[in-house]
Design a protein around this motif. Structure first.
Motif: not given
Length: 125
Positions: A30, A90, A93, A33
């Motif tokens: 993401d 991931g 983030q 973020k």
């Protein structure tokens, strides 16, 4: 099951109580973020799909202050094939939001080295 525990040079210890297998299942990138951590933490090598070399721990020259890529729409044309192929799964983030509680490396430069290390460790596990 082994829990994730990371000790940083600054003495900060992170233990999220999750097993590595659960973390791997739940992490998906993401980019909004993560504060562009992959663009800071990782090195670039002209021999690995980049037009130039960049040392780990330094921001990519194409990373803007709002953590977006200034050349994202033209990565392949500009020779950044490595960026197109990369997926942090991931880790970015996770480090930015869970470990460093949303405190980014630009506003808190003292976190940059630990955040960079954490991205590399989380990505490699």
């Amino acid at each position: 099951m082994k829990n994730v525990q990371i000790k940083y040079k600054s003495g900060f210890v992170f233990n999220d109580g999750l097993s590595l297998s659960n973390i791997r299942k739940n992490l998906q990138a993401d980019c909004q973020k993560c504060f562009g951590l992959c663009c800071v933490a990782l090195y670039f090598s002209s021999s690995e799909g980049f037009p130039t070399d960049k040392a780990a721990g330094y921001p990519c020259p194409n990373l803007s202050k709002n953590y977006s890529c200034n050349v994202h729409e033209n990565l392949i044309e500009r020779g950044f094939k490595g960026c197109v192929a990369y997926d942090c799964f991931g880790a970015g983030q996770k480090v930015a939001q869970s470990i460093f509680h949303g405190n980014d490396w630009y506003k808190f430069p003292q976190n940059k080295n630990d955040m960079s290390y954490a991205v590399r460790v989380n990505k490699c596990k």
